[in-house]
Design a protein around this motif. Sequence first.
Motif, PDB file in Angstrom:
ATOM      1  N   ASP A   1      -7.324  59.009  51.450  1.00  0.00           N
ATOM      2  CA  ASP A   1      -7.465  58.686  50.207  1.00  0.00           C
ATOM      3  C   ASP A   1      -6.544  57.614  49.550  1.00  0.00           C
ATOM      4  N   ARG A   2      -5.579  57.204  50.535  1.00  0.00           N
ATOM      5  CA  ARG A   2      -4.826  55.988  50.597  1.00  0.00           C
ATOM      6  C   ARG A   2      -5.193  54.962  51.489  1.00  0.00           C
ATOM      7  N   TRP A   3      -6.542  54.626  51.801  1.00  0.00           N
ATOM      8  CA  TRP A   3      -7.077  54.143  53.051  1.00  0.00           C
ATOM      9  C   TRP A   3      -6.672  52.767  52.922  1.00  0.00           C
ATOM     10  N   GLU A   4      -6.551  51.887  51.591  1.00  0.00           N
ATOM     11  CA  GLU A   4      -6.058  50.574  51.427  1.00  0.00           C
ATOM     12  C   GLU A   4      -4.596  50.608  51.866  1.00  0.00           C
ATOM     13  N   ASP A   5      -3.693  51.199  51.295  1.00  0.00           N
ATOM     14  CA  ASP A   5      -2.409  51.268  51.744  1.00  0.00           C
ATOM     15  C   ASP A   5      -2.042  51.601  53.138  1.00  0.00           C
ATOM     16  N   LYS A   6      -2.876  52.340  53.806  1.00  0.00           N
ATOM     17  CA  LYS A   6      -2.755  52.763  55.330  1.00  0.00           C
ATOM     18  C   LYS A   6      -3.537  51.639  56.173  1.00  0.00           C
ATOM     19  N   GLY A   7      -4.052  50.781  55.394  1.00  0.00           N
ATOM     20  CA  GLY A   7      -4.664  49.651  56.134  1.00  0.00           C
ATOM     21  C   GLY A   7      -5.969  50.030  56.987  1.00  0.00           C
ATOM     22  N   PHE A   8      -6.460  51.000  56.715  1.00  0.00           N
ATOM     23  CA  PHE A   8      -7.777  51.530  57.378  1.00  0.00           C
ATOM     24  C   PHE A   8      -8.918  50.597  57.470  1.00  0.00           C
ATOM     25  N   GLY A   9      -9.046  49.862  56.264  1.00  0.00           N
ATOM     26  CA  GLY A   9     -10.253  48.998  56.204  1.00  0.00           C
ATOM     27  C   GLY A   9     -10.138  47.552  56.806  1.00  0.00           C
ATOM     28  N   GLY A  10      -8.743  47.109  57.083  1.00  0.00           N
ATOM     29  CA  GLY A  10      -8.598  46.079  57.801  1.00  0.00           C
ATOM     30  C   GLY A  10      -8.648  46.806  59.211  1.00  0.00           C
ATOM     31  N   LEU A  11      -7.955  47.647  59.700  1.00  0.00           N
ATOM     32  CA  LEU A  11      -8.268  48.216  61.024  1.00  0.00           C
ATOM     33  C   LEU A  11      -9.904  48.054  61.450  1.00  0.00           C
ATOM     34  N   ILE A  12     -10.676  48.821  60.635  1.00  0.00           N
ATOM     35  CA  ILE A  12     -11.953  48.930  60.782  1.00  0.00           C
ATOM     36  C   ILE A  12     -12.938  47.420  61.195  1.00  0.00           C
ATOM     37  N   LYS A  13     -12.340  46.606  60.183  1.00  0.00           N
ATOM     38  CA  LYS A  13     -12.768  45.160  60.572  1.00  0.00           C
ATOM     39  C   LYS A  13     -12.420  44.420  61.446  1.00  0.00           C
ATOM     40  N   LEU A  14     -11.002  44.805  62.048  1.00  0.00           N
ATOM     41  CA  LEU A  14     -10.547  44.377  63.234  1.00  0.00           C
ATOM     42  C   LEU A  14     -11.257  45.002  64.430  1.00  0.00           C
ATOM     43  N   TRP A  15     -11.416  46.161  64.267  1.00  0.00           N
ATOM     44  CA  TRP A  15     -12.273  46.845  65.402  1.00  0.00           C
ATOM     45  C   TRP A  15     -13.666  46.121  65.601  1.00  0.00           C
ATOM     46  N   GLY A  16     -14.171  45.754  64.751  1.00  0.00           N
ATOM     47  CA  GLY A  16     -15.245  44.930  65.021  1.00  0.00           C
ATOM     48  C   GLY A  16     -15.235  43.961  65.870  1.00  0.00           C
ATOM     49  N   ASN A  17     -14.181  43.395  65.936  1.00  0.00           N
ATOM     50  CA  ASN A  17     -14.108  42.291  67.109  1.00  0.00           C
ATOM     51  C   ASN A  17     -13.560  43.178  68.426  1.00  0.00           C
ATOM     52  N   MET A  18     -12.538  43.808  68.201  1.00  0.00           N
ATOM     53  CA  MET A  18     -12.033  44.534  69.341  1.00  0.00           C
ATOM     54  C   MET A  18     -13.414  45.408  70.224  1.00  0.00           C
ATOM     55  N   SER A  19     -14.018  46.022  69.509  1.00  0.00           N
ATOM     56  CA  SER A  19     -15.104  46.732  70.202  1.00  0.00           C
ATOM     57  C   SER A  19     -16.015  45.810  70.877  1.00  0.00           C
ATOM     58  N   LYS A  20     -16.215  44.582  70.879  1.00  0.00           N
ATOM     59  CA  LYS A  20     -16.922  43.784  71.794  1.00  0.00           C
ATOM     60  C   LYS A  20     -16.392  43.436  72.986  1.00  0.00           C
ATOM     61  N   ARG A  21     -14.946  43.100  72.583  1.00  0.00           N
ATOM     62  CA  ARG A  21     -14.128  42.763  73.944  1.00  0.00           C
ATOM     63  C   ARG A  21     -13.766  44.185  74.635  1.00  0.00           C
ATOM     64  N   TYR A  22     -13.785  45.215  74.173  1.00  0.00           N
ATOM     65  CA  TYR A  22     -13.281  46.612  74.865  1.00  0.00           C
ATOM     66  C   TYR A  22     -14.214  47.560  74.742  1.00  0.00           C
ATOM     67  N   PRO A  23     -15.450  47.306  74.932  1.00  0.00           N
ATOM     68  CA  PRO A  23     -16.491  48.281  74.612  1.00  0.00           C
ATOM     69  C   PRO A  23     -16.162  49.969  74.908  1.00  0.00           C
ATOM     70  N   ASP A  24     -15.371  50.132  75.860  1.00  0.00           N
ATOM     71  CA  ASP A  24     -15.164  51.508  76.570  1.00  0.00           C
ATOM     72  C   ASP A  24     -13.986  52.213  75.678  1.00  0.00           C
ATOM     73  N   TRP A  25     -13.484  51.571  74.547  1.00  0.00           N
ATOM     74  CA  TRP A  25     -12.490  52.022  73.834  1.00  0.00           C
ATOM     75  C   TRP A  25     -13.154  52.532  72.468  1.00  0.00           C
ATOM     76  N   GLU A  26     -12.588  53.512  72.080  1.00  0.00           N
ATOM     77  CA  GLU A  26     -13.006  54.132  70.531  1.00  0.00           C
ATOM     78  C   GLU A  26     -11.721  53.995  69.778  1.00  0.00           C
ATOM     79  N   LEU A  27     -11.944  53.861  68.352  1.00  0.00           N
ATOM     80  CA  LEU A  27     -10.843  53.977  67.099  1.00  0.00           C
ATOM     81  C   LEU A  27     -11.386  55.509  66.569  1.00  0.00           C
ATOM     82  N   TRP A  28     -10.328  56.288  66.519  1.00  0.00           N
ATOM     83  CA  TRP A  28     -10.311  57.516  65.839  1.00  0.00           C
ATOM     84  C   TRP A  28      -9.401  57.473  64.778  1.00  0.00           C
ATOM     85  N   ILE A  29      -9.933  57.717  63.483  1.00  0.00           N
ATOM     86  CA  ILE A  29      -9.229  57.861  62.144  1.00  0.00           C
ATOM     87  C   ILE A  29      -9.167  59.214  61.725  1.00  0.00           C
TER      88      ILE A  29
END
Length: 167
Positions: free
Chosen positions: A9-37
């Motif tokens: 519920d505090r996803w903006e304060d917790k930075g989850f939106g930014g982290l998902i956006k960042l993961w868009g780049n990370m997942s291309k470079r590191y396809p074997d990794w997953e982000l769990w929220i």
Amino acid sequence: IVLTVGAVDRWEDKGFGGLIKLWGNMSKRYPDWELWIVGDGNKQSMRTLEMMIEQYRLRNSVRLLGYRDDVYDLMYKSAVFVLASKQEGMPNCLIEAMSQGCACISFDCVAGPREIITDGISGRLVSDQNWYEMEEKLGYMLGDERERERFAINALKEARRFSAKQI
């Protein structure tokens, strides 16, 4: 696994939106990794994050796990823990992740992370809300197994400062 924990519920304060956006780049470079929220939230907050995951085409690499009773087990299974909050008091989740042997990376937000992580020894501190630096340092951490192992070992030692016996 890269793990983050917080109230959805505090996803903006917790930075989850930014982290998902960042993961868009990370997942291309590191396809074997997953982000769990991990974290509970109302339907609207969960749906907002799900739409972001869809927008960045991350359905196969980002998981919204909701509320969990087994957070310690998830931390133990995870290699990296990210704290992307805009502000914290004393982030217990960071101490808990370190106590489970996660290599940790956190924004150096107001109060908390700097008192827990010794930068470059027991984890990484990133200039507050500098998403470019977060991506750079997280990428290095994901790509360097020896660094992750060194941080994990030192994190275990550092977390002992916050044990019930020490406090």
